[in-house]
Design a protein around this motif. Structure first.
Motif, mmCIF file in Angstrom:
data_model
loop_
_atom_site.group_PDB
_atom_site.id
_atom_site.type_symbol
_atom_site.label_atom_id
_atom_site.label_comp_id
_atom_site.label_asym_id
_atom_site.label_seq_id
_atom_site.Cartn_x
_atom_site.Cartn_y
_atom_site.Cartn_z
ATOM 1 N N GLY A 78 0.823 -1.189 0.000
ATOM 2 C CA GLY A 78 0.000 0.000 0.000
ATOM 3 C C GLY A 78 0.862 1.247 0.000
ATOM 4 O O GLY A 78 2.084 1.201 -0.134
ATOM 5 N N MET A 79 0.214 2.394 0.209
ATOM 6 C CA MET A 79 0.865 3.684 0.004
ATOM 7 C C MET A 79 2.110 3.867 0.856
ATOM 8 O O MET A 79 3.162 4.294 0.380
ATOM 9 N N LEU A 80 2.021 3.542 2.152
ATOM 10 C CA LEU A 80 3.136 3.799 3.061
ATOM 11 C C LEU A 80 4.316 2.897 2.763
ATOM 12 O O LEU A 80 5.446 3.356 2.555
ATOM 13 N N PHE A 81 4.088 1.589 2.732
ATOM 14 C CA PHE A 81 5.207 0.669 2.605
ATOM 15 C C PHE A 81 5.779 0.647 1.197
ATOM 16 O O PHE A 81 6.972 0.411 1.015
ATOM 17 N N ASP A 82 4.951 0.902 0.175
ATOM 18 C CA ASP A 82 5.488 0.987 -1.178
ATOM 19 C C ASP A 82 6.484 2.140 -1.277
ATOM 20 O O ASP A 82 7.522 2.019 -1.938
ATOM 21 N N LYS A 83 6.187 3.260 -0.631
ATOM 22 C CA LYS A 83 7.112 4.392 -0.645
ATOM 23 C C LYS A 83 8.318 4.127 0.255
ATOM 24 O O LYS A 83 9.453 4.474 -0.083
ATOM 25 N N ALA A 84 8.077 3.521 1.411
ATOM 26 C CA ALA A 84 9.186 3.255 2.333
ATOM 27 C C ALA A 84 10.204 2.301 1.725
ATOM 28 O O ALA A 84 11.409 2.418 1.971
ATOM 29 N N ARG A 85 9.745 1.353 0.895
ATOM 30 C CA ARG A 85 10.667 0.400 0.280
ATOM 31 C C ARG A 85 11.658 1.080 -0.651
ATOM 32 O O ARG A 85 12.748 0.549 -0.907
ATOM 33 N N GLN A 86 11.296 2.242 -1.162
ATOM 34 C CA GLN A 86 12.230 2.963 -2.016
ATOM 35 C C GLN A 86 13.473 3.387 -1.242
ATOM 36 O O GLN A 86 14.536 3.594 -1.829
ATOM 37 N N ILE A 87 13.339 3.523 0.078
ATOM 38 C CA ILE A 87 14.455 3.957 0.920
ATOM 39 C C ILE A 87 15.019 2.797 1.735
ATOM 40 O O ILE A 87 16.218 2.553 1.773
ATOM 41 N N VAL A 88 14.121 2.047 2.408
ATOM 42 C CA VAL A 88 14.550 0.971 3.309
ATOM 43 C C VAL A 88 14.795 -0.320 2.547
ATOM 44 O O VAL A 88 15.413 -1.241 3.072
ATOM 45 N N ALA A 89 14.305 -0.404 1.308
ATOM 46 C CA ALA A 89 14.426 -1.611 0.484
ATOM 47 C C ALA A 89 13.681 -2.767 1.144
ATOM 48 O O ALA A 89 12.499 -2.652 1.420
ATOM 49 N N ASN A 90 14.406 -3.840 1.473
ATOM 50 C CA ASN A 90 13.731 -5.063 1.888
ATOM 51 C C ASN A 90 14.006 -5.390 3.350
ATOM 52 O O ASN A 90 14.212 -6.555 3.706
ATOM 53 N N GLY A 91 14.006 -4.381 4.214
ATOM 54 C CA GLY A 91 14.210 -4.634 5.635
ATOM 55 C C GLY A 91 13.029 -5.350 6.262
ATOM 56 O O GLY A 91 11.964 -5.509 5.641
ATOM 57 N N LEU A 92 13.203 -5.767 7.501
ATOM 58 C CA LEU A 92 12.187 -6.581 8.177
ATOM 59 C C LEU A 92 10.842 -5.872 8.248
ATOM 60 O O LEU A 92 9.790 -6.502 8.140
ATOM 61 N N ALA A 93 10.838 -4.560 8.418
ATOM 62 C CA ALA A 93 9.586 -3.814 8.585
ATOM 63 C C ALA A 93 8.812 -3.658 7.290
ATOM 64 O O ALA A 93 7.597 -3.448 7.313
ATOM 65 N N THR A 94 9.487 -3.760 6.142
ATOM 66 C CA THR A 94 8.832 -3.481 4.866
ATOM 67 C C THR A 94 8.753 -4.686 3.945
ATOM 68 O O THR A 94 8.048 -4.634 2.937
ATOM 69 N N SER A 95 9.448 -5.768 4.247
ATOM 70 C CA SER A 95 9.492 -6.915 3.340
ATOM 71 C C SER A 95 8.130 -7.589 3.228
ATOM 72 O O SER A 95 7.301 -7.530 4.147
ATOM 73 N N ALA A 96 7.912 -8.242 2.102
ATOM 74 C CA ALA A 96 6.696 -9.024 1.909
ATOM 75 C C ALA A 96 6.712 -10.229 2.840
ATOM 76 O O ALA A 96 7.762 -10.644 3.346
ATOM 77 N N TRP A 97 5.535 -10.813 3.073
ATOM 78 C CA TRP A 97 5.385 -11.856 4.085
ATOM 79 C C TRP A 97 6.313 -13.045 3.853
ATOM 80 O O TRP A 97 6.928 -13.556 4.791
ATOM 81 N N THR A 98 6.442 -13.492 2.612
ATOM 82 C CA THR A 98 7.303 -14.647 2.336
ATOM 83 C C THR A 98 8.733 -14.371 2.764
ATOM 84 O O THR A 98 9.384 -15.201 3.421
ATOM 85 N N GLU A 99 9.242 -13.208 2.406
ATOM 86 C CA GLU A 99 10.599 -12.848 2.790
ATOM 87 C C GLU A 99 10.706 -12.583 4.289
ATOM 88 O O GLU A 99 11.724 -12.894 4.915
ATOM 89 N N HIS A 100 9.664 -12.023 4.881
ATOM 90 C CA HIS A 100 9.664 -11.772 6.319
ATOM 91 C C HIS A 100 9.819 -13.079 7.090
ATOM 92 O O HIS A 100 10.535 -13.130 8.105
#
Length: 472
Positions: A78-100
């Motif tokens: 969604g809006m928040l995490f899609d934008k946050a991934r541009q900066i944080v990339a694939n960290g624990l807080a923003t990664s998709a469930w499979t990767e989490h």
């Protein structure tokens, strides 16, 4: 099946007040907190329109809990995490469930009880050192001081060493800019807006690049001296050494986790403590109860993690401050499949929004919700129905991995402040909440009055604080 989903989904009420073309974006830009609170009571599930994008807003805590219990379907997005991934990339807080699911066991060793005990010693040292520099009867810029404190704690617990002055200045300057930029881009009326070379966008990208550079430098310095290290009690050591069978985090993933922890460990905790100290300064009777509890439990000794569990009222103060001003005030999800939420069906690929701020201010959950009342969380009232509406650290399988760490450093900071100082409101207007990616105050100025330092028996001896030096 898709036709049935759409037919049932159409029963979800649309939120009032949409503008032509822009939908509810003007409200989210001008008064996001007021807008979210205005949706409370309009329905358990509503639809809002953000330009061309439609999103579902979950307004009832039971539905939020259901959503958080199904992380594979209501995934980070969604809006928040899609934008946050541009900066944080694939960290624990923003990664998709499979990767989490893969990352969480690799990151968890950084937050064991043994490490938390070691971290607590660092937290106490830094909190004592910082509060010892405050000037008696002088104004203190609490927001600036809390960012400094938690930047130093985060650096030492992440890397086993303190930030140099230049790096502290970089972190202090860059993190609020990044947090503001994420929210600004999230609410941009057109996706093209974030690509325009505006002054705000350039400032945002420079700040993110500066933070990444600080992390890279720390990791390079760590690699250069790791052969001489003997403690291994920092987070970076835990991340580099973590194994799950043959699996481990690679260098880029370690960087992403460190960036995530730096953002979460500084901005959110500094914000929570700034609001807490603001509230204490304006409620002297609460402040004195906190001081008396800390003095009675600790007797002037350095707190341990075990000691903190006995500070019931002090914990209640922190919880109530985070109810009134949850640092993470808005969260988003994206459905990976057609989903059920209560009596409604939500199509795959939908954006779903919930606001801890809205839920925390719902009078049906928290009577007299605007009142600062720490006793809500203390026995015998601590088992009230409002517990189910509290989401200061999220919930479910994706609850913040650093929740205990954050509570520990916040309580230790409260101990350090309350032991040395009595706070009163400083000059100037009341703090104003600014809704960025984090709900931060625009300013918190207090005046610090020294308390007698506790003697060996817990009684008073000499006053603390210095009366010379520049105005804070």
């Amino acid at each position: 099946m898709p036709a049935v989903v759409e037919r049932i989904s159409s029963r979800v009420a649309d939120a009032p007040g949409a503008w032509p073309l822009l939908g509810h974006l003007p409200q989210l830009r001008r008064g996001p907190l007021e807008f979210m609170k205005s949706l409370s009571g309009c329905g358990a599930l509503l639809r809002i329109r953000l330009g061309p994008v439609r999103a579902y807003v979950v307004c009832e805590p039971g539905l939020v809990q259901q959503m958080l219990r199904e992380p594979a379907v209501f995934d980070k997005g969604g809006m928040l995490f899609d934008k946050a991934r541009q900066i944080v990339a694939n960290g624990l807080a923003t990664s998709a469930w499979t990767e989490h699911q893969r990352q969480r066991p690799l990151v968890q060793p950084a937050f064991t009880r043994a490490r938390l005990d070691a971290y607590a010693q660092v937290m106490a040292q830094e909190a004592d050192a910082l509060t010892g520099t405050w000037q008696a009867e002088r104004p203190v810029d609490i927001v600036e001081q809390m960012v400094t404190l938690f930047a130093r704690i985060t650096a030492r617990t992440l890397f086993g060493s303190g930030l140099d002055r230049a790096s502290i200045a970089t972190v202090q300057r860059a993190i609020p800019i990044v947090a503001e930029g994420v929210y600004r881009q999230m609410t941009a009326p057109l996706r093209l807006w974030e690509k325009l070379p505006t002054s705000a966008n350039r400032k945002y990208h420079r700040a993110a690049a500066d933070l990444h550079a600080v992390i890279d430098q720390f990791i390079d310095d760590y690699e250069g001296v790791k052969g001489d290290r003997t403690d291994g009690e920092d987070t970076l050591s835990a991340l580099l050494e973590a194994r799950e069978g043959e699996d481990r985090l690679n260098g880029a993933e370690v960087h992403e986790q460190i960036f995530t922890f730096m953002m979460a460990g500084v901005e959110t905790t500094a914000t929570a403590m700034s609001w807490t100290l603001h509230l204490l300064a304006r409620h002297p009777e609460v402040q004195e109860r906190v001081h008396c509890e800390i003095a009675g439990v600790l007797g002037g000794q350095v707190p341990t993690v075990k000691d903190l569990s006995r500070l019931e009222y002090t914990r209640g103060v922190l919880t109530e401050a985070m109810r009134l001003y949850p640092p993470v005030w808005l969260l988003t999800r994206s459905t990976t499949a057609d989903a059920s939420l209560g009596e409604w069906r939500i199509p795959a690929g939908s954006a779903v929004v919930f606001s801890p701020y809205m839920l925390h201010h719902d009078a049906r959950l928290f009577p007299d919700p605007e009142r600062f009342d720490p006793d809500r969380w203390c026995s015998p009232r601590g088992d009230n129905a409002g517990q189910r509406g509290l989401f200061q650290f999220g919930g479910g399988a994706r609850k913040c991995i650093g929740d205990v760490f954050s509570l520990t450093e916040s309580l230790i900071a409260l101990v350090a402040v309350s032991t040395r100082w009595r706070l009163t409101p400083g000059p100037g207007p009341e703090p104003r909440p600014v809704a960025k990616a984090v709900l931060t105050p625009d300013r918190v100025i207090v005046v610090a009055h020294p308390r007698p330092s506790p003697g060996p028996d817990g009684g008073g001896s000499r006053p603390t604080g210095r009366r010379t030096g520049p105005r804070a």
